[in-house]
Scaffold this motif. Structure first.
Motif, PDB file in Angstrom:
ATOM      1  N   ILE A  24       4.594   5.876 -29.347  1.00 23.98           N
ATOM      2  CA  ILE A  24       4.072   6.968 -28.517  1.00 23.98           C
ATOM      3  C   ILE A  24       2.849   6.433 -27.776  1.00 23.98           C
ATOM      4  N   LYS A  25       2.858   6.582 -26.441  1.00 23.76           N
ATOM      5  CA  LYS A  25       1.731   6.103 -25.643  1.00 23.76           C
ATOM      6  C   LYS A  25       1.168   7.230 -24.796  1.00 23.76           C
ATOM      7  N   HIS A  26      -0.157   7.294 -24.718  1.00 21.21           N
ATOM      8  CA  HIS A  26      -0.773   8.252 -23.811  1.00 21.21           C
ATOM      9  C   HIS A  26      -0.729   7.684 -22.398  1.00 21.21           C
ATOM     10  N   ALA A  27      -0.107   8.422 -21.479  1.00 23.49           N
ATOM     11  CA  ALA A  27       0.018   7.962 -20.093  1.00 23.49           C
ATOM     12  C   ALA A  27      -0.864   8.838 -19.222  1.00 23.49           C
ATOM     13  N   ASN A  28      -2.076   8.423 -19.015  1.00 22.13           N
ATOM     14  CA  ASN A  28      -3.035   9.235 -18.258  1.00 22.13           C
ATOM     15  C   ASN A  28      -2.710   9.231 -16.775  1.00 22.13           C
ATOM     16  N   ASP A  29      -2.741  10.407 -16.140  1.00 21.97           N
ATOM     17  CA  ASP A  29      -2.576  10.541 -14.697  1.00 21.97           C
ATOM     18  C   ASP A  29      -1.226  10.025 -14.207  1.00 21.97           C
ATOM     19  N   GLY A  30      -0.190  10.219 -15.004  1.00 25.61           N
ATOM     20  CA  GLY A  30       1.131   9.761 -14.585  1.00 25.61           C
ATOM     21  C   GLY A  30       1.639  10.445 -13.338  1.00 25.61           C
ATOM     22  N   SER A  31       1.357  11.749 -13.207  1.00 24.63           N
ATOM     23  CA  SER A  31       1.938  12.499 -12.097  1.00 24.63           C
ATOM     24  C   SER A  31       1.463  12.009 -10.737  1.00 24.63           C
ATOM     25  N   GLY A  32       0.248  11.440 -10.673  1.00 27.05           N
ATOM     26  CA  GLY A  32      -0.263  10.942  -9.398  1.00 27.05           C
ATOM     27  C   GLY A  32       0.222   9.548  -9.077  1.00 27.05           C
ATOM     28  N   ILE A  33      -0.160   8.592  -9.908  1.00 32.93           N
ATOM     29  CA  ILE A  33       0.214   7.200  -9.644  1.00 32.93           C
ATOM     30  C   ILE A  33       1.725   7.013  -9.761  1.00 32.93           C
ATOM     31  N   GLY A  34       2.382   7.834 -10.614  1.00 28.39           N
ATOM     32  CA  GLY A  34       3.836   7.741 -10.750  1.00 28.39           C
ATOM     33  C   GLY A  34       4.543   8.013  -9.437  1.00 28.39           C
ATOM     34  N   ALA A  35       4.064   8.979  -8.672  1.00 27.55           N
ATOM     35  CA  ALA A  35       4.681   9.296  -7.372  1.00 27.55           C
ATOM     36  C   ALA A  35       4.554   8.118  -6.412  1.00 27.55           C
ATOM     37  N   ALA A  36       3.388   7.472  -6.390  1.00 24.43           N
ATOM     38  CA  ALA A  36       3.198   6.294  -5.529  1.00 24.43           C
ATOM     39  C   ALA A  36       4.119   5.164  -5.963  1.00 24.43           C
ATOM     40  N   LEU A  37       4.304   4.995  -7.270  1.00 24.16           N
ATOM     41  CA  LEU A  37       5.172   3.936  -7.783  1.00 24.16           C
ATOM     42  C   LEU A  37       6.632   4.194  -7.458  1.00 24.16           C
ATOM     43  N   ILE A  38       7.053   5.461  -7.489  1.00 30.82           N
ATOM     44  CA  ILE A  38       8.434   5.789  -7.109  1.00 30.82           C
ATOM     45  C   ILE A  38       8.637   5.478  -5.623  1.00 30.82           C
ATOM     46  N   ALA A  39       7.642   5.809  -4.815  1.00 38.68           N
ATOM     47  CA  ALA A  39       7.706   5.462  -3.392  1.00 38.68           C
ATOM     48  C   ALA A  39       7.839   3.946  -3.236  1.00 38.68           C
ATOM     49  N   ALA A  40       7.097   3.178  -4.040  1.00 39.92           N
ATOM     50  CA  ALA A  40       7.153   1.718  -3.964  1.00 39.92           C
ATOM     51  C   ALA A  40       8.526   1.206  -4.426  1.00 39.92           C
ATOM     52  N   SER A  41       9.067   1.769  -5.510  1.00 42.61           N
ATOM     53  CA  SER A  41      10.351   1.314  -6.043  1.00 42.61           C
ATOM     54  C   SER A  41      11.487   1.568  -5.072  1.00 42.61           C
ATOM     55  N   HIS A  42      11.374   2.646  -4.285  1.00 37.34           N
ATOM     56  CA  HIS A  42      12.451   3.032  -3.360  1.00 37.34           C
ATOM     57  C   HIS A  42      12.064   2.761  -1.905  1.00 37.34           C
ATOM     58  N   SER A  43      11.063   1.897  -1.731  1.00 35.64           N
ATOM     59  CA  SER A  43      10.593   1.594  -0.382  1.00 35.64           C
ATOM     60  C   SER A  43      11.654   0.827   0.424  1.00 35.64           C
ATOM     61  N   ASN A  44      11.686   1.127   1.711  1.00 35.02           N
ATOM     62  CA  ASN A  44      12.585   0.400   2.606  1.00 35.02           C
ATOM     63  C   ASN A  44      12.003  -0.935   3.031  1.00 35.02           C
ATOM     64  N   LEU A  94       0.846  -1.191   0.000  1.00 38.95           N
ATOM     65  CA  LEU A  94       0.000   0.000   0.000  1.00 38.95           C
ATOM     66  C   LEU A  94       0.880   1.238   0.000  1.00 38.95           C
ATOM     67  N   PHE A  95       0.654   2.128  -0.964  1.00 42.14           N
ATOM     68  CA  PHE A  95       1.449   3.351  -1.065  1.00 42.14           C
ATOM     69  C   PHE A  95       0.529   4.535  -1.348  1.00 42.14           C
ATOM     70  N   TYR A  96       1.017   5.707  -0.961  1.00 41.03           N
ATOM     71  CA  TYR A  96       0.214   6.929  -1.076  1.00 41.03           C
ATOM     72  C   TYR A  96       0.925   7.938  -1.973  1.00 41.03           C
ATOM     73  N   ALA A  97       0.148   8.856  -2.489  1.00 38.67           N
ATOM     74  CA  ALA A  97       0.709   9.952  -3.283  1.00 38.67           C
ATOM     75  C   ALA A  97      -0.020  11.244  -2.948  1.00 38.67           C
ATOM     76  N   LEU A  98       0.723  12.325  -2.952  1.00 37.11           N
ATOM     77  CA  LEU A  98       0.169  13.666  -2.802  1.00 37.11           C
ATOM     78  C   LEU A  98       0.603  14.440  -4.030  1.00 37.11           C
TER      79      LEU A  98
END
Length: 489
Positions: A469-489, A95-99
């Motif tokens: 070329i791909k349309h990436a909808n809402d990347g800025s939101g879910i992308g932040a949560a995914l970065i948190a997941a990729s770098h999670s401790n 479970l990860f969050y994004a702001l």
């Protein structure tokens, strides 16, 4: 004496009326379409971007990319280190969050990841408007308001989101304001934009400010990553497709981020990351070159803007400005020729009255009599009773401005593809995917179609078949949560 003054004033008024009538009659004699087209062709030639010139622009941008990677301040392109050195693999779980704070609204998101088999199991969000007084108040009050919304969002969760004992919730923070990034989870605010003005926050670490506010709320949450929306778009795209190498925003504003070899970043003095990669936030809107097709309309727009001399490339390609360039062209031509009637329409003289969504509606009108064009001109500019010839001309102006923007954006993407060595055929025929987000790309079909056609021209058919070329909808939101997941401790 008094009668003479009154008589003189009346005479002057009468003469003025006569002159006005003569001017109107002169303009009313009819539109000399040959002369109009001649003027338009001259403007169009200054906007023209043959393929060789686009390649020169791409090479100039690539040169600036190298300079920006070599040293801070070495280029107009900032080439900012994002400190994102691990990209999602699809195996992330938990479970990860994004702001996502990008303007007068912000969103809080909750993302449940189920690993390679499950993907994004569940995604929920809440959007919150920031009261105007908090945008110019104190840093303490603004971040308390944000932390309170986060706390309320967490408090509404059911048992299925219960965090194991001893484990902190982790948050990816998308902060779309100019920041000097210090690490993956810290960065100091350079300046506020978009109507915010809180001087005490400038120079402060925005993650530290948010963390203190969360502590005051009693919210046990850790900011794992501070990200730019373009980086988020890249990461969100990579989660869906492992071949994504760049993320591009083409909306109100424009920017790009891409995956660079860490060994190709001379200004990176620390130990190279294990992945050997680093995501670079280009801040490509500030690209500037004598090769760019800047016209008198662009120069005037830039001079009157809040940031003259800056963001030149962005002012040529982003949704904030395209409608305004069209307005300026139409105004200039209507001052010379009566294309909209005997007088210049007053509304046409109002800056930014013609927005890019209206321009898109005009450009996409496929009705035989161009009734959408007539409607938009009436509603937006107060122009009534236009001829079919006039409407077609307005469409031509929109086409010219949109085509220039799309071809320039394609040149920027081509520069990235060249920089990472994907502009030639490889033995393994590896795919290169570009994730693009933003309303301009998503909704302005004529723009996005032209961009893709131009990129194929630049790459050549064989290489173009390996670039997607791909349309990436809402990347800025879910992308932040995914970065948190990729770098999670």
């Amino acid at each position: 004496m008094e009668k003479r003054v009154v008589y003189t004033a009346a005479t002057i008024a009468a003469v003025a009326c006569v002159v006005a009538v003569i001017v109107i009659r002169k303009r009313s004699k009819g539109i000399k379409w040959g002369k109009v087209k001649e003027m338009f062709k001259e403007i169009e030639s200054k906007c023209a971007l043959p393929i060789e010139r686009l390649k020169q622009i791409a090479s100039a941008m690539e040169t600036e990319m190298h300079a920006g990677l070599a040293s801070d301040g070495g280029s107009k392109l900032k080439m900012l280190l994002s400190y994102v050195d691990r990209l999602p693999t699809g195996g992330e779980e938990g479970l990860f969050y994004a702001l996502d704070l990008g303007g007068t609204n912000f969103r809080v998101l909750r993302v449940q990841l189920g690993g390679k088999e499950g993907g994004v199991v569940r995604q929920e969000y809440q959007e919150v408007s920031i009261p105007p007084h908090l945008m110019v108040g104190s840093s303490h009050d603004l971040f308390d308001f944000i932390a309170e919304a986060l706390s309320s969002f967490v408090a509404s969760e059911g048992e299925e989101y219960k965090v194991p004992e001893g484990k902190q919730r982790e948050l990816g923070f998308t902060f779309s304001f100019p920041v000097k990034q210090l690490s993956l989870s810290s960065g100091t605010l350079i300046k506020w934009t978009k109507g915010f003005c809180i001087e005490e926050t400038v120079g402060e670490d925005v993650v530290a400010e948010l963390t203190k506010a969360m502590e005051r709320q009693g919210l046990d949450m850790k900011v794992t990553a501070l990200v730019n929306d373009t980086v988020g778009t890249l990461v969100g795209g990579r989660y869906e497709d492992g071949d994504v190498m760049a993320g591009v925003i083409l909306g109100t504003g424009s920017n790009a981020a891409y995956v660079e070899r860490a060994s190709s970043i001379p200004k990176w003095h620390d130990e190279l990351p294990k992945s050997g990669e680093m995501v670079i936030n280009m801040e490509w809107g500030n690209f500037k070159s004598p090769l760019l097709p800047v016209t008198e309309f662009d120069e005037a727009l830039d001079f009157e803007s809040l940031n003259p001399g800056e963001q030149i490339y962005e002012k040529l390609i982003s949704g904030m400005y395209l409608g305004e360039v069209v307005r300026r062209v139409l105004l200039k031509i209507s001052e010379e020729f009566p294309i909209f009637g005997d007088i210049v329409p007053p509304k046409l003289e109002s800056p930014f009255i013609l927005r890019t969504p209206q321009m898109s509606g005009i450009h996409h009108d496929s009705s035989p009599d161009l009734k959408v064009v007539a409607k938009k001109l009436k509603e937006t500019l107060g122009i009534h009773n236009t001829s079919i010839k006039t409407r077609k001309f307005v469409v031509d102006v929109c086409d010219m401005v949109a085509k220039r923007a799309a071809r320039l954006a394609a040149a920027g993407i081509y520069a990235i593809i060249k920089k990472i060595g994907r502009d030639t055929l490889s033995d393994d025929k590896q795919r290169t995917v570009i994730a693009i987000d933003g309303g301009l790309f998503e909704h302005y079909t004529a723009f996005s179609d032209c961009l893709e056609r131009t990129l194929r021209e630049l790459l050549g058919e064989e290489v173009a078949n390996s670039v997607v070329i791909k349309h990436a909808n809402d990347g800025s939101g879910i992308g932040a949560a995914l970065i948190a997941a990729s770098h999670s401790n």
